[in-house]
Motif scaffolding. Sequence first.
Motif, PDB file in Angstrom:
ATOM      1  N   LEU A  14       2.165   2.188  -3.485  1.00 37.84           N
ATOM      2  CA  LEU A  14       0.487   2.945  -4.566  1.00 37.84           C
ATOM      3  C   LEU A  14       0.436   4.708  -5.266  1.00 37.84           C
TER       4      LEU A  14
ATOM      5  N   ASP B  65      -2.411  -2.620 -12.399  1.00 37.14           N
ATOM      6  CA  ASP B  65      -1.442  -2.494 -11.017  1.00 37.14           C
ATOM      7  C   ASP B  65      -2.687  -1.820  -9.873  1.00 37.14           C
ATOM      8  N   VAL B  66      -2.666  -0.893 -10.603  1.00 33.06           N
ATOM      9  CA  VAL B  66      -3.648   0.394  -8.858  1.00 33.06           C
ATOM     10  C   VAL B  66      -4.246  -0.495  -9.364  1.00 33.06           C
TER      11      VAL B  66
ATOM     12  N   LEU C  27       0.119   0.405 -16.356  1.00 30.25           N
ATOM     13  CA  LEU C  27       0.183   0.834 -14.240  1.00 30.25           C
ATOM     14  C   LEU C  27      -1.257   0.450 -13.808  1.00 30.25           C
ATOM     15  N   LEU C  28      -2.082   1.356 -14.954  1.00 31.96           N
ATOM     16  CA  LEU C  28      -3.318   1.881 -13.488  1.00 31.96           C
ATOM     17  C   LEU C  28      -3.986   0.325 -13.864  1.00 31.96           C
TER      18      LEU C  28
ATOM     19  N   TYR D 155     -11.107   3.358 -11.341  1.00 30.20           N
ATOM     20  CA  TYR D 155     -10.347   3.256 -12.233  1.00 30.20           C
ATOM     21  C   TYR D 155     -10.669   2.647 -13.327  1.00 30.20           C
TER      22      TYR D 155
ATOM     23  N   GLN E 279       0.784  -1.306   0.169  1.00 29.03           N
ATOM     24  CA  GLN E 279       0.224  -0.177  -0.307  1.00 29.03           C
ATOM     25  C   GLN E 279       0.859   1.005   0.142  1.00 29.03           C
TER      26      GLN E 279
ATOM     27  N   VAL F 140      -6.136  -1.353  -4.862  1.00 26.93           N
ATOM     28  CA  VAL F 140      -6.776  -0.928  -4.227  1.00 26.93           C
ATOM     29  C   VAL F 140      -7.968  -1.441  -3.646  1.00 26.93           C
TER      30      VAL F 140
ATOM     31  N   VAL G  18       2.513   4.818  -7.729  1.00 28.51           N
ATOM     32  CA  VAL G  18       2.743   3.377  -9.440  1.00 28.51           C
ATOM     33  C   VAL G  18       1.231   5.333  -9.396  1.00 28.51           C
ATOM     34  N   GLU G  19       0.085   5.194  -8.730  1.00 25.99           N
ATOM     35  CA  GLU G  19      -0.695   6.492  -9.354  1.00 25.99           C
ATOM     36  C   GLU G  19      -0.196   7.755  -9.914  1.00 25.99           C
TER      37      GLU G  19
ATOM     38  N   LYS H  39     -13.520   3.604  -5.541  1.00 27.95           N
ATOM     39  CA  LYS H  39     -11.946   3.827  -6.333  1.00 27.95           C
ATOM     40  C   LYS H  39     -12.078   3.170  -7.353  1.00 27.95           C
ATOM     41  N   LYS H  40     -12.285   1.683  -7.236  1.00 32.43           N
ATOM     42  CA  LYS H  40     -11.712   0.662  -8.378  1.00 32.43           C
ATOM     43  C   LYS H  40     -12.983   1.009  -9.127  1.00 32.43           C
TER      44      LYS H  40
END
Length: 246
Positions: free
Chosen positions: A6, A45-46, A42-43, A59, A3, A50, A9-10, A55-56
Amino acid sequence: MAQDLLPGVESSAVSVLKRAVQLDNCSRFQEALVCYQEGIQLLLDVLKAVKDEAKKMHYREKIKGYMERAEQIKEHTTKLKEEGKYHEQIKIADSSTGYSYESLFKPYITDGLTEVWVEDPYVRHVHQLYNFLRFCEMLLKCPSTVKTIHLLTSQDEDSSTQQSSALAEMKQSLLSKDICLDIQYSSTIHDREIRFNNGWIIKIGRGLDYFKKPKGRFSVGYCDYDLRECHETTVDIFHTKHTKKT
């Protein structure tokens, strides 16, 4: 993903996708596509890391939108390539940075690339020879299986220069990496062109010699060419199904 990693990466995803949109708006589609693909990964991976459902959902929507645009670009560029109409132009402004060989050529280097032709009349002086060496090193580092590099340049008539010995040393060094460097000279060569056998043709107004001399040996940009200032020049990118062999 931990975490605490995170946010980083974001932030990287936002930066890469912002660059993708900028390139897209400038019609630099191949570069934009590469950035979209990197940003989407990358998104993804985020998204895996999450926990919050809101938020999920956010994204997922972002990823869907970027994937749709990437697919549109892919279809558009494929159509242009099939019709032999693909053309991009990059204008490098005077004193601008961010145009290392890696940055400029990476979008056009694919796994199927095995042969490269470099036509440049000015691979003679020390800094030009180093430029060509850096170009070769870039090809070695990229995810390609380049086996042959052809260089067509003009011969320096001054026998005291390093051209022949430097190129001979490069040839031997590349051979140790299982790459053949084929060197040819022409007294009439004028145009500058780089061709890949995956169909891409890159024409740079100044050839590989578009970097300015650094202000000093310990100045920023001396080692990292993304930080080196450039001369003003234009880069034209084309695609053909059949790369001409010479």
